[in-house]
Scaffold this motif. Structure first.
Motif, mmCIF file in Angstrom:
data_model
loop_
_atom_site.group_PDB
_atom_site.id
_atom_site.type_symbol
_atom_site.label_atom_id
_atom_site.label_comp_id
_atom_site.label_asym_id
_atom_site.label_seq_id
_atom_site.Cartn_x
_atom_site.Cartn_y
_atom_site.Cartn_z
ATOM 1 N N ASP A 18 -18.055 -41.445 24.865
ATOM 2 C CA ASP A 18 -16.835 -42.176 24.531
ATOM 3 C C ASP A 18 -16.917 -42.779 23.136
ATOM 4 O O ASP A 18 -15.944 -42.752 22.377
ATOM 5 N N LEU A 21 -16.712 -39.863 20.609
ATOM 6 C CA LEU A 21 -15.335 -39.359 20.560
ATOM 7 C C LEU A 21 -14.399 -40.372 19.910
ATOM 8 O O LEU A 21 -13.454 -39.991 19.217
ATOM 9 N N ALA A 25 -12.197 -39.573 16.742
ATOM 10 C CA ALA A 25 -10.748 -39.813 16.732
ATOM 11 C C ALA A 25 -10.360 -40.685 15.541
ATOM 12 O O ALA A 25 -9.339 -40.432 14.886
ATOM 13 N N THR A 69 -6.540 -35.265 17.779
ATOM 14 C CA THR A 69 -6.635 -36.686 18.130
ATOM 15 C C THR A 69 -6.030 -36.936 19.506
ATOM 16 O O THR A 69 -6.619 -37.651 20.330
ATOM 17 N N ILE A 72 -8.388 -35.682 22.233
ATOM 18 C CA ILE A 72 -9.481 -36.619 22.502
ATOM 19 C C ILE A 72 -8.976 -37.771 23.362
ATOM 20 O O ILE A 72 -9.620 -38.176 24.330
ATOM 21 N N ARG A 73 -7.796 -38.279 23.024
ATOM 22 C CA ARG A 73 -7.205 -39.374 23.818
ATOM 23 C C ARG A 73 -6.962 -38.939 25.264
ATOM 24 O O ARG A 73 -7.268 -39.656 26.216
ATOM 25 N N TYR A 75 -8.495 -36.578 26.888
ATOM 26 C CA TYR A 75 -9.792 -36.382 27.530
ATOM 27 C C TYR A 75 -10.327 -37.705 28.078
ATOM 28 O O TYR A 75 -10.803 -37.776 29.208
ATOM 29 N N HIS A 80 -12.444 -38.042 31.593
ATOM 30 C CA HIS A 80 -13.369 -37.091 30.990
ATOM 31 C C HIS A 80 -13.172 -35.649 31.436
ATOM 32 O O HIS A 80 -14.124 -34.926 31.681
#
Length: 148
Positions: A18, A21, A25, A69, A72-73, A75, A80
């Protein structure tokens, strides 16, 4: 003891991922803002020799940063994992970007259009399967129970 250690390691890896990532991001948002300023500078410049291809390339770069971006958000928001439907949307978007850049070859355009059609059929099949396959509905019910 072993189960506790495995749980602790899993939590440590999750937190580490996290953080990494989050940094990625943040770097993408910074790059996206930089690309926006570069694109704005090209559009507002007094130099009228700016080509359409340069503007499109800059716009596509901006949307690629935005898309990564948001992925990633998503995810992190989805505990996850990234839903398959979301990956299909990303593939459709990528193919549309490719079609905007390379639109002078008829065969290439036809292949890209067929690819988009197949991906849309995949979305329809995924939507249909959510109501037909019991284990998919069970996952949604388990998520609802966790949230309560």
């Amino acid at each position: 003891m072993l189960a506790y250690l495995k749980l602790h390691m899993k939590q440590l890896i999750t937190v580490t991922m996290d953080i990494i990532l989050g940094i990625l991001a943040l770097l993408m948002v910074i790059s996206m803002i930089r690309q926006l300023f570069v694109l704005g500078g090209h559009v507002l410049s007094a130099n009228h020799e700016l080509s359409f291809a340069t503007t499109i390339r800059g716009s596509l770069s901006f949307f690629m940063y935005f898309e990564f971006t948001m992925m990633i958000r998503k995810y992190i928001d989805e505990d996850h994992h990234i839903p398959i439907r979301y990956l299909v949307y990303i593939a459709i978007t990528a193919i549309l970007r490719q079609e905007m850049v390379i639109h002078d070859d008829a065969v290439q355009t036809l292949i890209l259009s067929v690819s988009i059609f197949l991906l849309v059929l995949t979305l329809i099949a995924l939507q249909f399967s959510e109501y037909r396959i019991p284990f998919l509905n069970h996952r949604h019910e388990a998520d609802e129970i966790k949230r309560k």
